[in-house]
Every structure is written in structure tokens, then in C-alpha cells.
Design a protein around this motif. Structure first.
Motif, PDB file in Angstrom:
ATOM      1  N   VAL A  67       0.854  -1.187   0.000  1.00 58.17           N
ATOM      2  CA  VAL A  67       0.000   0.000   0.000  1.00 58.17           C
ATOM      3  C   VAL A  67       0.889   1.235   0.000  1.00 58.17           C
ATOM      4  CG1 VAL A  67      -1.700   1.349   1.293  1.00 58.17           C
ATOM      5  CG2 VAL A  67      -1.898  -1.144   1.209  1.00 58.17           C
ATOM      6  N   TRP A  68       0.638   2.129  -0.975  1.00 57.67           N
ATOM      7  CA  TRP A  68       1.283   3.438  -1.010  1.00 57.67           C
ATOM      8  C   TRP A  68       0.254   4.468  -0.571  1.00 57.67           C
ATOM      9  CZ3 TRP A  68       6.283   4.744  -2.941  1.00 57.67           C
ATOM     10  CH2 TRP A  68       7.017   3.679  -3.455  1.00 57.67           C
ATOM     11  N   ALA A  69       0.530   5.196   0.502  1.00 60.47           N
ATOM     12  CA  ALA A  69      -0.402   6.205   1.000  1.00 60.47           C
ATOM     13  C   ALA A  69       0.376   7.344   1.639  1.00 60.47           C
ATOM     14  CB  ALA A  69      -1.376   5.598   2.008  1.00 60.47           C
ATOM     15  N   LEU A  70       0.005   8.577   1.298  1.00 60.62           N
ATOM     16  CA  LEU A  70       0.626   9.788   1.841  1.00 60.62           C
ATOM     17  C   LEU A  70       2.139   9.761   1.673  1.00 60.62           C
ATOM     18  CD1 LEU A  70      -1.464  10.276   5.114  1.00 60.62           C
ATOM     19  CD2 LEU A  70      -1.966  11.021   2.771  1.00 60.62           C
ATOM     20  N   GLY A  71       2.593   9.252   0.526  1.00 62.09           N
ATOM     21  CA  GLY A  71       4.013   9.244   0.215  1.00 62.09           C
ATOM     22  C   GLY A  71       4.810   8.140   0.877  1.00 62.09           C
ATOM     23  N   GLN A  72       4.157   7.205   1.540  1.00 60.38           N
ATOM     24  CA  GLN A  72       4.848   6.129   2.247  1.00 60.38           C
ATOM     25  C   GLN A  72       4.377   4.780   1.713  1.00 60.38           C
ATOM     26  OE1 GLN A  72       7.206   6.468   4.739  1.00 60.38           O
ATOM     27  NE2 GLN A  72       7.467   4.241   4.762  1.00 60.38           N
ATOM     28  N   LYS A  73       5.336   3.865   1.490  1.00 57.74           N
ATOM     29  CA  LYS A  73       4.998   2.516   1.037  1.00 57.74           C
ATOM     30  C   LYS A  73       5.013   1.572   2.235  1.00 57.74           C
ATOM     31  CE  LYS A  73       6.315  -1.176  -2.158  1.00 57.74           C
ATOM     32  NZ  LYS A  73       7.270  -1.631  -3.204  1.00 57.74           N
ATOM     33  N   TYR A  74       3.935   0.784   2.368  1.00 52.26           N
ATOM     34  CA  TYR A  74       3.796  -0.145   3.489  1.00 52.26           C
ATOM     35  C   TYR A  74       3.812  -1.576   2.951  1.00 52.26           C
ATOM     36  CZ  TYR A  74       2.336   4.035   5.997  1.00 52.26           C
ATOM     37  OH  TYR A  74       2.306   5.293   6.571  1.00 52.26           O
ATOM     38  N   THR A  75       4.798  -2.340   3.403  1.00 53.82           N
ATOM     39  CA  THR A  75       4.910  -3.758   3.046  1.00 53.82           C
ATOM     40  C   THR A  75       4.937  -4.660   4.275  1.00 53.82           C
ATOM     41  OG1 THR A  75       7.328  -3.575   2.986  1.00 53.82           O
ATOM     42  CG2 THR A  75       6.158  -3.252   0.906  1.00 53.82           C
ATOM     43  N   VAL A  76       4.903  -4.065   5.462  1.00 57.75           N
ATOM     44  CA  VAL A  76       4.907  -4.801   6.723  1.00 57.75           C
ATOM     45  C   VAL A  76       3.620  -4.482   7.467  1.00 57.75           C
ATOM     46  CG1 VAL A  76       6.109  -5.208   8.904  1.00 57.75           C
ATOM     47  CG2 VAL A  76       7.421  -4.701   6.825  1.00 57.75           C
ATOM     48  N   ASN A  77       2.940  -5.504   7.943  1.00 54.70           N
ATOM     49  CA  ASN A  77       1.640  -5.308   8.578  1.00 54.70           C
ATOM     50  C   ASN A  77       1.720  -4.403   9.797  1.00 54.70           C
ATOM     51  OD1 ASN A  77      -0.613  -6.428   7.262  1.00 54.70           O
ATOM     52  ND2 ASN A  77       0.046  -8.501   7.779  1.00 54.70           N
ATOM     53  N   GLU A  78       2.772  -4.527  10.592  1.00 58.34           N
ATOM     54  CA  GLU A  78       2.873  -3.719  11.803  1.00 58.34           C
ATOM     55  C   GLU A  78       2.927  -2.239  11.469  1.00 58.34           C
ATOM     56  OE1 GLU A  78       4.534  -6.401  11.162  1.00 58.34           O
ATOM     57  OE2 GLU A  78       3.816  -7.786  12.716  1.00 58.34           O
ATOM     58  N   ASP A  79       3.695  -1.877  10.424  1.00 53.47           N
ATOM     59  CA  ASP A  79       3.791  -0.468  10.029  1.00 53.47           C
ATOM     60  C   ASP A  79       2.452   0.030   9.487  1.00 53.47           C
ATOM     61  OD1 ASP A  79       6.440  -0.645  10.747  1.00 53.47           O
ATOM     62  OD2 ASP A  79       7.147  -0.979   8.687  1.00 53.47           O
ATOM     63  N   LEU A  80       1.779  -0.799   8.710  1.00 56.49           N
ATOM     64  CA  LEU A  80       0.489  -0.388   8.156  1.00 56.49           C
ATOM     65  C   LEU A  80      -0.540  -0.220   9.266  1.00 56.49           C
ATOM     66  CD1 LEU A  80      -1.340   0.192   5.748  1.00 56.49           C
ATOM     67  CD2 LEU A  80      -1.750  -2.273   5.548  1.00 56.49           C
ATOM     68  N   MET A  81      -0.560  -1.123  10.233  1.00 53.45           N
ATOM     69  CA  MET A  81      -1.519  -1.015  11.334  1.00 53.45           C
ATOM     70  C   MET A  81      -1.275   0.254  12.142  1.00 53.45           C
ATOM     71  SD  MET A  81      -3.749  -3.379  11.246  1.00 53.45           S
ATOM     72  CE  MET A  81      -4.371  -3.172  12.911  1.00 53.45           C
ATOM     73  N   ALA A  82      -0.009   0.594  12.366  1.00 50.13           N
ATOM     74  CA  ALA A  82       0.292   1.812  13.116  1.00 50.13           C
ATOM     75  C   ALA A  82      -0.207   3.046  12.365  1.00 50.13           C
ATOM     76  CB  ALA A  82       1.795   1.904  13.356  1.00 50.13           C
ATOM     77  N   PHE A  83      -0.079   3.048  11.050  1.00 52.53           N
ATOM     78  CA  PHE A  83      -0.577   4.182  10.265  1.00 52.53           C
ATOM     79  C   PHE A  83      -2.106   4.253  10.316  1.00 52.53           C
ATOM     80  CE2 PHE A  83      -2.456   5.187   6.059  1.00 52.53           C
ATOM     81  CZ  PHE A  83      -2.294   6.574   6.101  1.00 52.53           C
ATOM     82  N   LEU A  84      -2.792   3.118  10.143  1.00 54.78           N
ATOM     83  CA  LEU A  84      -4.253   3.120  10.136  1.00 54.78           C
ATOM     84  C   LEU A  84      -4.831   3.567  11.470  1.00 54.78           C
ATOM     85  CD1 LEU A  84      -4.969  -0.202   8.183  1.00 54.78           C
ATOM     86  CD2 LEU A  84      -5.108   2.144   7.317  1.00 54.78           C
ATOM     87  N   GLU A  85      -4.123   3.310  12.558  1.00 57.64           N
ATOM     88  CA  GLU A  85      -4.611   3.704  13.882  1.00 57.64           C
ATOM     89  C   GLU A  85      -4.267   5.150  14.230  1.00 57.64           C
ATOM     90  OE1 GLU A  85      -2.900   0.840  16.458  1.00 57.64           O
ATOM     91  OE2 GLU A  85      -4.235  -0.801  15.825  1.00 57.64           O
ATOM     92  N   SER A  86      -3.419   5.784  13.438  1.00 59.76           N
ATOM     93  CA  SER A  86      -3.060   7.176  13.697  1.00 59.76           C
ATOM     94  C   SER A  86      -4.199   8.092  13.238  1.00 59.76           C
ATOM     95  CB  SER A  86      -1.777   7.534  12.951  1.00 59.76           C
ATOM     96  OG  SER A  86      -1.989   7.511  11.548  1.00 59.76           O
ATOM     97  N   ARG A  87      -4.102   9.372  13.596  1.00 59.40           N
ATOM     98  CA  ARG A  87      -5.152  10.304  13.185  1.00 59.40           C
ATOM     99  C   ARG A  87      -5.187  10.455  11.674  1.00 59.40           C
ATOM    100  NH1 ARG A  87      -6.189  15.672  12.118  1.00 59.40           N
ATOM    101  NH2 ARG A  87      -8.226  16.411  12.888  1.00 59.40           N
TER     102      ARG A  87
END
Length: 459
Positions: A164-184
Motif C-alpha cells: 500500500v502506497w499512501a501519503l508518500g509512504q509505502k507499506y509492506t509490513v503489517n505492523e507499520d500499516l496497522m500503526a498508520f491506520l490507527e493514527s489520526r
């Protein structure tokens, strides 16, 4: 097609082979006219209102002058260079209505499962995807453009993609993606009870991988057909076909292939595109090639390969019909000749029927129409024969009709034929259909089967 055109087309297909990128299309930008109730951005001096109970991120690209603006309880405005707001009590636009305020439409209306919300990064002319594969598949990379604001409804299930590419950041690890989804920032852009996860493993099967959207296809179709009241438009042909993964019927042909370990999906797609679809006689056709779940059939082997097949969809998009069927039969002949080298074990074909509105063709092509006509004629003759018999019997009982005895009948001329001629059973007038005529008389929703392993033996 020239050599340069073939090279460019091959490079496009190579890009598709390396990774399938699905790009998010809708946005929540202030300057997008379709985001407003009047299908236009607020006029200078007008009022603007945002839904008070919604979270939204809004990108503002230009300067705007408004009388007042009602903001949401939770949200953000991202101002591009030179963008801003100013207060104005009068409107300089003569077409601007000073009555009802401009309402920003519900930002939660965009769904992940809506095929209209996505496009492929590398689109090739002549190729399309069935509806279920227009939404990101299991091995796709998902991109949310960094130069636009957005908000996505995830639904109620867990969604799995490659990255997933979102807000200029690429997420390939679930932990990083979960931290982003839980942020504001994540909550401003993604909502719903569903979850989004990533798995960087690519499709390693040369014969292709399943998309993985079969379980959510009802949701995909519901989102796609929502503007049409949930109903599919009528197809323009009789006996229309519905490919695996498609929400509505279409006119054309479907080729289903079983394959061996030597089959390579991308090479076969390139072969069909280069050698067949680009020919002038097949212009106007659209083709989709993918691996799909195979409908269950009795007495078949079990295993992963037995549960899948390669589906080739040839869709007719122009007024001319029958082109898809002609190309499909050419592809059947190609399988019979080169199937072993291509890794194709067998092929079956289905075709749609005649176009709707063509009275003569429709009457001839609809299944059972010939049998219905023959049955009607036979019934009419039977009723006529019964009426004549009943009339003769009544005349005989009234004494107005006498039967000749056998002796009197024998006094007739020698060699005279007995009985009467029945045109329905006149042997001299009967015609036997040749095998070719029997094929042509079948309805156009046909199935063919070619097994290249036994083609030589049958020849």
C-alpha cells in the motif's frame, strides 16, 4: 503492426507482469466539482457547508472567497501553494446563485469494493478486466496518489494486498500499516470495521494466480450497480454470457482452457494480443485473460490445478456481432495446432446468440424455435385430420355417406394405389440434414471442445 509497435506493446505487458498496480481514483479535493451538491465549486461570495458529523481530509489547490463556511467537527484542510480562503459579502459571478449554500457531499460514499474507484497503472488497448479483478487483487500493489486527498471505506472484511502506497509512504509490513491506520492521519483517510493487511509475496506461478475476490464479489457488484438501482442493464443479444468475475451479462465468447505445467499466462496473453487481437478484422473486441475458479464437474481429478482454469473473454463493444465467435473459433484451431507447445491441454468455447432486434436472425437463432414451428404445424394437421374424420362419421350415420365394401374396392383398376398420400411423410420429398447443416442449425449458444493431445489421432 510494425516492429516498433510490437516492442512498445511488449514493454507494456512486461510492466504488467512485474507488478499490477491499482490506483485509487476518487478524491475529496475542495476544487473537484463533483464533490459539491451543485456539481460546481462554491461561487465567490457563496456559503459552503461540510457534513458536521463526518471526518474528512480536504486538499485546497486554489484561492476561494466565501461568505461563510460550516466546517466538520473533525477534519483537516491541506493548503497547496497559493491556496487560501477570504471573506466576501457579494458575488462577482452572475451565474452564481445566492440561495442555497454549496454542500460538500458525503466523503464516506467511496468504497474500496467499487470497481469504478480504481484504474490500472498500465492499461493496454484492447485488454480489460472482469469486474471482480478491477478491484485490487491479492497480489496487487495499491497506490493512493500523493497529490490528492481521499477517504476510503474498507467494508467489513479483511482486505489483503501486496503493498500500500499512501501519503508518500509505502507499506509492506503489517505492523507499520496497522500503526498508520490507527493514527489520526489513517483514521482521516480510512474508515469502516474492516481491516487492511499486506503480504509482500508476489505471485510465483507462471500459469497465473487467482485474484482472491470471489468471496466479496456480491459486495463488488452491489457497489458497481448501485447507480442503476442494483439491476444489470439488458444485454444486446440473445443467450448472453456471464464470465466468472463479471457482474452482468455480455455479448461475445468465452474460451476456457485447462493447462499443464508448461503454460505461461503472460506469454499466452501477449500471443493473443500480438497475433490475433491487433488484426483489422478483430478491431472493436475487448479481451480479458485471467485464472479463475473452475465450476465443479463430476468425475474429475482433485487438486489445485483441477479447481482452476484460464478464462479468455472476448467482449463485443461495437454494433457488429459475431466477430467474437469467429475469433474464438480461430483460437480453438490455434490450440489444436500449437496446444502442446503452449501448455494448453484442452479448450471449450461458449458463444452468445444473435443480436436483439434482428427479427429474422433472432427467430432462427433462438434455441427451440425450429422445433416449436414444426410442432405447431404437426398439431394443426392433426386437428384437421380429426375434424375430417368426425365429419365423415356424422355423414355416415345420417345415411348421406356409404362405405364401399372390399369386393367393390377390388373391382377398381388393377395396380391402383390404395390409401392416400400424406405430405408429412412423403419419402420422396424428405431431406436429410448433412453433418454440416446440423452444426449450422444449432442455436448460437454453443460449446466446443478441443483436446490437442488427441488432435492427431482424430485426424
Amino acid at each position: 503492426m510494425g516492429a516498433l509497435g510490437r516492442v512498445l506493446l511488449w514493454l507494456q505487458l512486461c510492466a504488467l507482469t512485474r507488478a499490477a498496480y491499482k490506483i485509487w481514483v476518487p478524491n475529496t479535493d475542495f476544487d473537484t466539482a463533483t464533490n459539491w451538491s451543485q456539481n460546481r465549486t462554491p461561487c465567490a461570495g457563496a456559503s459552503a457547508e461540510f457534513p458536521a458529523d463526518k471526518m474528512v481530509s480536504v486538499l485546497v489547490r486554489q484561492g476561494h472567497s466565501v461568505t461563510n463556511m460550516l466546517l466538520p467537527l473533525d477534519g483537516e484542510f491541506v493548503l497547496a501553494s497559493g491556496a487560501g480562503f477570504s471573506a466576501s459579502h457579494t458575488s462577482s459571478d452572475p451565474d452564481c446563485s445566492t440561495g442555497a449554500p454549496a454542500l460538500f457531499l458525503d466523503p464516506d460514499r467511496f468504497s474500496w469494493h467499487d470497481p469504478r474507484s480504481w484504474r490500472s497503472r498500465d492499461e493496454v488497448h484492447g485488454l480489460f478486466s472482469v469486474d471482480a479483478e478491477r478491484v485490487p487483487c491479492r497480489h496487487d500493489d495499491v497506490v493512493f496518489p500523493p497529490n490528492a486527498s481521499f477517504r476510503v471505506g474498507l467494508g467489513a472484511r479483511t482486505i489483503r494486498v501486496r503493498s500500500v502506497w499512501a501519503l508518500g509512504q509505502k507499506y509492506t509490513v503489517n505492523e507499520d500499516l496497522m500503526a498508520f491506520l490507527e493514527s489520526r492521519a489513517g483514521r482521516l483517510h480510512f474508515h469502516g470495521p474492516g481491516a487492511l493487511s499486506v503480504d509482500p509475496e508476489a505471485c510465483g506461478d507462471p500459469s497465473g494466480c487467482l485474484c482472491g475476490n470471489s468471496e466479496v464479489q456480491p459486495r463488488i457488484c452491489a457497489a458497481l450497480l448501485q447507480p442503476l438501482g442494483g439491476r444489470c442493464p439488458s444485454a444486446a443479444c440473445h443467450d448472453a454470457l456471464r464470465p466468472e468475475g463479471q457482474c452482468c451479462d455480455l455479448c461475445g465468447a468465452i474460451l476456457s482452457l485447462t493447462h499443464g505445467p508448461a503454460f505461461h499466462l503472460e506469454r499466452y496473453r501477449a500471443r493473443l494480443l500480438h497475433d490475433f487481437l491487433t488484426l483489422p478484422q478483430y478491431q472493436g473486441l475487448q479481451m480479458a485473460v485471467s485464472k479463475v475458479l473452475r465450476p465443479p464437474r463430476p468425475r474429475e481429478a482433485t487438486g489445485p490445478e483441477a479447481d482452476t482454469e484460464v478464462q479468455v473473454v472476448l467482449a463485443e463493444t461495437g454494433p457488429e456481432t459475431g466477430v467474437a465467435g469467429r475469433l474464438a473459433r480461430v483460437l480453438l484451431a490455434d490450440v489444436a495446432e500449437h496446444g502442446e507447445a503452449l501448455g494448453v491441454l484442452s479448450a471449450t468455447l461458449r458463444e452468445s446468440g444473435a443480436p436483439i432486434g434482428d427479427g429474422s436472425a433472432a427467430g432462427l437463432e433462438r434455441p427451440g424455435s425450429g422445433a416449436g414451428l414444426a410442432g405447431a404445424v404437426a398439431a394443426a394437421l392433426l386437428l384437421l385430420l380429426l375434424a375430417l374424420s368426425a365429419g365423415a362419421l356424422l355423414l355416415h350415420r345420417a345415411g348421406r355417406l356409404r362405405w364401399k365394401k372390399n369386393e367393390e374396392a377390388a373391382d377398381g383398376p388393377a395396380g391402383a394405389a390404395l390409401g392416400f398420400q400424406n405430405p408429412m411423410f412423403n419419402v420422396a420429398g424428405s431431406v436429410e440434414l448433412t453433418p454440416a447443416s446440423q452444426v449450422d442449425a444449432r442455436n448460437t449458444s454453443q460449446s466446443y471442445f478441443v483436446n490437442p493431445l488427441f488432435a492427431e489421432a482424430e485426424a
